[in-house]
Scaffold this active site. Structure first.
Site, mmCIF file in Angstrom:
data_model
loop_
_atom_site.group_PDB
_atom_site.id
_atom_site.type_symbol
_atom_site.label_atom_id
_atom_site.label_comp_id
_atom_site.label_asym_id
_atom_site.label_seq_id
_atom_site.Cartn_x
_atom_site.Cartn_y
_atom_site.Cartn_z
ATOM 1 N N GLY A 172 -40.078 -19.455 -63.003
ATOM 2 C CA GLY A 172 -41.499 -19.428 -62.660
ATOM 3 C C GLY A 172 -42.097 -18.085 -63.067
ATOM 4 N N ASN A 224 -44.208 -22.943 -58.217
ATOM 5 C CA ASN A 224 -45.317 -23.301 -57.332
ATOM 6 C C ASN A 224 -44.878 -24.329 -56.287
ATOM 7 O OD1 ASN A 224 -45.069 -24.453 -59.928
ATOM 8 N ND2 ASN A 224 -46.984 -25.561 -59.723
ATOM 9 N N PHE A 283 -44.866 -10.976 -50.272
ATOM 10 C CA PHE A 283 -46.079 -10.687 -49.484
ATOM 11 C C PHE A 283 -47.184 -10.025 -50.301
ATOM 12 C CE2 PHE A 283 -42.663 -10.940 -46.326
ATOM 13 C CZ PHE A 283 -43.207 -11.864 -45.437
ATOM 14 N N ALA A 287 -47.272 -15.222 -41.302
ATOM 15 C CA ALA A 287 -48.044 -14.044 -41.747
ATOM 16 C C ALA A 287 -49.350 -14.507 -42.398
ATOM 17 C CB ALA A 287 -47.215 -13.204 -42.722
ATOM 18 N N ASN A 288 -49.252 -15.495 -43.289
ATOM 19 C CA ASN A 288 -50.480 -15.962 -43.947
ATOM 20 C C ASN A 288 -51.427 -16.623 -42.951
ATOM 21 O OD1 ASN A 288 -49.961 -14.959 -46.424
ATOM 22 N ND2 ASN A 288 -49.530 -16.892 -47.439
ATOM 23 N N LEU A 304 -53.259 -13.865 -41.072
ATOM 24 C CA LEU A 304 -54.271 -13.186 -41.899
ATOM 25 C C LEU A 304 -55.500 -14.082 -42.062
ATOM 26 C CD1 LEU A 304 -51.946 -11.623 -44.650
ATOM 27 C CD2 LEU A 304 -53.252 -10.380 -42.902
ATOM 28 N N CYS A 345 -52.918 -19.768 -51.547
ATOM 29 C CA CYS A 345 -51.895 -19.836 -50.490
ATOM 30 C C CYS A 345 -52.382 -20.020 -49.056
ATOM 31 C CB CYS A 345 -51.015 -18.599 -50.572
ATOM 32 S SG CYS A 345 -50.089 -18.582 -52.119
ATOM 33 N N ARG A 387 -70.900 -11.319 -49.733
ATOM 34 C CA ARG A 387 -69.772 -10.386 -49.587
ATOM 35 C C ARG A 387 -70.162 -9.044 -48.974
ATOM 36 N NH1 ARG A 387 -64.408 -12.190 -50.410
ATOM 37 N NH2 ARG A 387 -64.454 -13.797 -51.991
HETATM 38 P P1 NAD Z 1 -48.028 -20.204 -60.241
HETATM 39 O O1 NAD Z 1 -48.488 -21.611 -60.326
HETATM 40 O O2 NAD Z 1 -48.882 -19.109 -60.777
HETATM 41 O O3 NAD Z 1 -46.601 -20.073 -60.981
HETATM 42 C C1 NAD Z 1 -45.554 -20.961 -60.822
HETATM 43 C C2 NAD Z 1 -44.907 -21.175 -62.189
HETATM 44 O O4 NAD Z 1 -43.729 -21.968 -62.028
HETATM 45 C C3 NAD Z 1 -45.787 -21.937 -63.182
HETATM 46 O O5 NAD Z 1 -46.022 -21.138 -64.328
HETATM 47 C C4 NAD Z 1 -44.987 -23.205 -63.505
HETATM 48 O O6 NAD Z 1 -45.107 -23.623 -64.846
HETATM 49 C C5 NAD Z 1 -43.574 -22.743 -63.205
HETATM 50 N N1 NAD Z 1 -42.641 -23.836 -62.970
HETATM 51 C C6 NAD Z 1 -42.791 -24.939 -62.193
HETATM 52 N N2 NAD Z 1 -41.686 -25.694 -62.245
HETATM 53 C C7 NAD Z 1 -40.818 -25.089 -63.082
HETATM 54 C C8 NAD Z 1 -39.503 -25.396 -63.537
HETATM 55 N N3 NAD Z 1 -38.856 -26.484 -63.124
HETATM 56 N N4 NAD Z 1 -38.914 -24.552 -64.405
HETATM 57 C C9 NAD Z 1 -39.542 -23.444 -64.838
HETATM 58 N N5 NAD Z 1 -40.790 -23.091 -64.435
HETATM 59 C C10 NAD Z 1 -41.420 -23.903 -63.563
HETATM 60 O O7 NAD Z 1 -47.683 -19.935 -58.723
HETATM 61 P P2 NAD Z 1 -47.648 -18.515 -57.981
HETATM 62 O O8 NAD Z 1 -49.011 -18.131 -57.563
HETATM 63 O O9 NAD Z 1 -46.840 -17.573 -58.786
HETATM 64 O O10 NAD Z 1 -46.858 -18.913 -56.650
HETATM 65 C C11 NAD Z 1 -45.485 -19.220 -56.707
HETATM 66 C C12 NAD Z 1 -44.958 -19.286 -55.285
HETATM 67 O O11 NAD Z 1 -45.115 -18.000 -54.664
HETATM 68 C C13 NAD Z 1 -45.691 -20.265 -54.374
HETATM 69 O O12 NAD Z 1 -44.761 -20.820 -53.485
HETATM 70 C C14 NAD Z 1 -46.672 -19.386 -53.605
HETATM 71 O O13 NAD Z 1 -46.986 -19.918 -52.348
HETATM 72 C C15 NAD Z 1 -45.879 -18.115 -53.455
HETATM 73 N N6 NAD Z 1 -46.699 -16.888 -53.315
HETATM 74 C C16 NAD Z 1 -47.781 -16.703 -54.130
HETATM 75 C C17 NAD Z 1 -48.509 -15.511 -54.036
HETATM 76 C C18 NAD Z 1 -49.709 -15.262 -54.912
HETATM 77 O O14 NAD Z 1 -50.347 -14.239 -54.717
HETATM 78 N N7 NAD Z 1 -50.062 -16.118 -55.851
HETATM 79 C C19 NAD Z 1 -48.105 -14.515 -53.145
HETATM 80 C C20 NAD Z 1 -46.977 -14.734 -52.343
HETATM 81 C C21 NAD Z 1 -46.275 -15.931 -52.454
HETATM 82 C C1 UGA Z 2 -52.602 -13.386 -49.380
HETATM 83 C C2 UGA Z 2 -51.871 -12.403 -48.467
HETATM 84 O O1 UGA Z 2 -52.724 -11.268 -48.227
HETATM 85 C C3 UGA Z 2 -50.561 -11.932 -49.091
HETATM 86 O O2 UGA Z 2 -49.852 -11.096 -48.180
HETATM 87 C C4 UGA Z 2 -49.714 -13.161 -49.431
HETATM 88 O O3 UGA Z 2 -48.512 -12.757 -50.070
HETATM 89 C C5 UGA Z 2 -50.492 -14.073 -50.341
HETATM 90 O O4 UGA Z 2 -51.738 -14.458 -49.684
HETATM 91 C C6 UGA Z 2 -49.794 -15.359 -50.656
HETATM 92 O O5 UGA Z 2 -48.898 -15.769 -49.953
HETATM 93 O O6 UGA Z 2 -50.244 -15.949 -51.647
HETATM 94 P P1 UGA Z 2 -54.132 -13.192 -51.520
HETATM 95 O O7 UGA Z 2 -54.464 -14.608 -51.209
HETATM 96 O O8 UGA Z 2 -53.711 -12.867 -52.900
HETATM 97 O O9 UGA Z 2 -52.950 -12.690 -50.562
HETATM 98 O O10 UGA Z 2 -55.381 -12.250 -51.188
HETATM 99 P P2 UGA Z 2 -56.007 -11.717 -49.816
HETATM 100 O O11 UGA Z 2 -56.374 -10.316 -50.007
HETATM 101 O O12 UGA Z 2 -55.160 -12.030 -48.661
HETATM 102 O O13 UGA Z 2 -57.354 -12.561 -49.724
HETATM 103 C C7 UGA Z 2 -57.342 -13.948 -49.447
HETATM 104 C C8 UGA Z 2 -58.761 -14.434 -49.262
HETATM 105 O O14 UGA Z 2 -59.313 -13.933 -48.041
HETATM 106 C C9 UGA Z 2 -59.707 -13.992 -50.375
HETATM 107 O O15 UGA Z 2 -60.571 -15.031 -50.713
HETATM 108 C C10 UGA Z 2 -60.461 -12.837 -49.748
HETATM 109 O O16 UGA Z 2 -61.729 -12.635 -50.308
HETATM 110 C C11 UGA Z 2 -60.545 -13.301 -48.309
HETATM 111 N N1 UGA Z 2 -60.724 -12.172 -47.386
HETATM 112 C C12 UGA Z 2 -59.742 -11.250 -47.213
HETATM 113 C C13 UGA Z 2 -61.902 -12.059 -46.676
HETATM 114 O O17 UGA Z 2 -62.812 -12.906 -46.813
HETATM 115 N N2 UGA Z 2 -62.067 -11.002 -45.800
HETATM 116 C C14 UGA Z 2 -61.108 -10.069 -45.627
HETATM 117 O O18 UGA Z 2 -61.335 -9.134 -44.816
HETATM 118 C C15 UGA Z 2 -59.915 -10.191 -46.348
#
Ligand code: NAD
Ligand code: UGA
Length: 479
Positions: free
Chosen positions: A17, A99, A175, A232-233, A236, A285, A452
């Site tokens: 991924g 994902n 995180f 945690a999410n 938040l 998320c 905002r």
């Molecule tokens: P994303 O969709 O950006 O990336 C996931 C990638 O995995 C894609 O590019 C997809 O093509 C690839 N994929 C899917 N199946 C596959 C396979 N079988 N082999 C190889 N590649 C494959 O998703 P993301 O935002 O990076 O999130 C990934 C995970 O991390 C999710 O569970 C999400 O909840 C978690 N997470 C995301 C964030 C964030 O800020 N985006 C933060 C913390 C945790």
């Molecule tokens: C969030 C968490 O902050 C991360 O710790 C976590 O790893 C991640 O989700 C995840 O699991 O994907 P992210 O979604 O990237 O991160 O961004 P945030 O800064 O948390 O903002 C999320 C949303 O809340 C945004 O739309 C932002 O504009 C909104 N937000 C945030 C507010 O409206 N007010 C605030 O005070 C803070």
């Protein structure tokens, strides 16, 4: 077959991924651990091609500071490829960063996580891994997913018993927040590692230990780690929904949301972060993970708890509808044919990610009322906006919406002859605009809707004699 970690030295890492988590996380590990060889693999060829692009502006993800580090480590100890089986075969540790979206059909639709991508990856690991492999859940997953992974691995083990394969399963949720991913990865509040075998936990801890102090590494059992990520999410997001409800009370009573946020946030028990009211939370998320928690509660028949968390999402949806309705009402109840400038389409500043962005719902509501949107965002590409609208407006059936919006290359172009500006993302560039000049480009009577809270008192004073009407989220501004 699931333990037996023979404390071998970790040299080769594979990450399945190459998305918003896999890409930046592995870039940071490669940067901090030059002794490790890291292969990031993905089935999405376009994405891998972009990660390998010689032009660093073409990386698939925009994150401040990311391209500078990619430039330092790419093709040295960090490699992006589509060859999943080869990367698995040579790996001592495999991070699963695929994902895990919400299911959109079938059992648990709208709540449960769709684990098909994770399951496919685990099956590939079962087929191609060799020797002892530590499998790390980096993706956010439902509690007990490690149990599912084990079951799949065991079923393969029975089939191919001649091949010596052993595994340890670790939960190591991520995180990072988008927009601050590099800072978060370099200096995390904590690194959480859950597992059943202390050796495997320590081997993963040793990777992070190369730059994260020992006291920031929290070691737990598997289920605590999986649940902590969802919790945690949820906490938040709950804070954002809470402050958004207070912002509405501010508008009704003459209290000012910035003053209230500051007053309550200075109580250390509440904390001053996540108290910015806005158009509701977006991102891939928060909603997904809360709904996964709700599904878990329903599964255990904890219906009151499920309702409690679901309300965080309900308030979020309500806030977006409230803002759309308010815009329509202020523009004399009709926006048919009116040009409205949308400032910002990303779900927050400093990212090009639009997943679940509040801009999607609010724009959709305005388009359905007949508005003509001109959208400016410094990092989001037109293709991305098109994809969001094609989906939420079902453009393949409703062709008329194809021409309801346009992306512009400048704020001036977006604003020219518009009736209103709606600020939906808190990009720093918006805070530095010459508002006096921009207001002059609008058709009168004109409005600015600042969802905002980026306007300050000085901006308001400057605009006093321009005749502009201003609405700021959580503030009572007389027209
Ligand atoms: P994303 O969709 O950006 O990336 C996931 C990638 O995995 C894609 O590019 C997809 O093509 C690839 N994929 C899917 N199946 C596959 C396979 N079988 N082999 C190889 N590649 C494959 O998703 P993301 O935002 O990076 O999130 C990934 C995970 O991390 C999710 O569970 C999400 O909840 C978690 N997470 C995301 C964030 C964030 O800020 N985006 C933060 C913390 C945790
Ligand atoms: C969030 C968490 O902050 C991360 O710790 C976590 O790893 C991640 O989700 C995840 O699991 O994907 P992210 O979604 O990237 O991160 O961004 P945030 O800064 O948390 O903002 C999320 C949303 O809340 C945004 O739309 C932002 O504009 C909104 N937000 C945030 C507010 O409206 N007010 C605030 O005070 C803070």
């Amino acid at each position: 077959m699931l333990s037996n970690s023979s404390l071998k030295v970790i040299k080769n890492i594979c990450c399945i991924g190459a998305g918003y988590v896999g890409g930046p996380t592995m870039t940071m590990i490669a940067y901090k651990c030059p002794n490790l060889q890291i292969k990031v693999v993905d089935i999405n060829e376009k994405r891998i091609k972009a990660w390998n692009s010689p032009d660093l502006d073409d990386l698939p993800i925009y994150e401040p500071g990311l391209s500078e580090i990619v430039e330092k480590v790419r093709d040295k100890n960090l490699f992006f490829s589509t060859n999943v089986s080869e990367a698995i075969a040579s790996a001592d540790v495999i991070f699963l960063s695929v994902n895990t979206p919400t299911k959109i059909q079938g059992v648990g639709s709208g709540k449960a996580s769709n684990l098909e991508y994770l399951e496919r990856s685990v099956r590939e690991i079962a087929s191609y891994s060799s020797g002892h492999t530590i499998i790390v859940e980096k993706s956010t997953v439902p509690v007990k997913t490690a149990e599912t992974i084990k079951s799949i691995l065991i079923s393969y083990f029975n089939k191919e018993s001649s091949v010596e394969k052993t595994y340890s399963i670790i939960s190591n949720p991520e995180f990072l927040a988008e927009g601050s991913a590099i800072k978060d990865l370099e200096n995390p509040d904590r690194v959480l590692i859950g597992g059943e075998e202390i050796d495997a936990i320590n081997q993963i801890a040793n990777i992070y230990n190369q730059w994260v102090p020992e006291q920031k590494i929290i070691k737990t059992n598997l289920w605590s780690s999986e649940l902590s990520k969802l919790a945690a999410n949820a906490f938040l997001a709950q804070k954002v929904s809470s402050i958004n409800t207070i912002s509405v009370i501010c508008e009704k009573t003459g209290a000012n949301i910035n003053e209230v946020s500051r007053a309550i946030g200075s109580d250390k028990r509440i904390g001053d972060k996540f108290l910015n009211s806005g158009p509701g939370f977006g991102g891939s998320c928060f909603k997904k993970d809360i709904m996964s928690l709700v599904y878990l509660c329903n599964f255990y028949r904890l219906d009151e708890i499920a309702k409690y968390w679901e309300n965080v999402v309900t308030i979020n949806d309500w806030q977006q509808d409230r803002i759309s309705n308010l815009i329509i009402q202020k523009l004399f109840g009709t926006i048919r044919g009116k040009k409205i400038a949308i400032f910002g389409f990303a779900f927050k500043a400093d990212t090009n990610d639009t997943r679940e962005s509040p801009a999607i719902n609010i724009s959709k509501n305005l388009i359905l009322e007949g508005a003509q949107l001109s959208i400016y965002d410094p990092k989001v590409k037109e293709d991305n906006i098109k994809r969001e609208f094609d989906y939420c407006l079902d453009v393949s059936t409703n062709k008329e919406f194809e021409s309801s919006w346009a992306k512009t290359d400048s704020v001036e172009e977006a604003v020219k002859d518009a009736d209103a500006i709606v600020i939906l993302t808190e990009w720093v560039v918006f805070k530095k605009l010459n508002w006096n000049y921009l207001v002059g480009l609008l058709r009168k009577p004109s409005w600015i809707f600042d969802t905002r809270n980026i306007f300050n008192l000085r901006d308001l004073k400057d605009l006093k004699n321009t005749g502009i009407n201003i609405w700021i989220n959580g503030q009572d501004i007389p027209n």
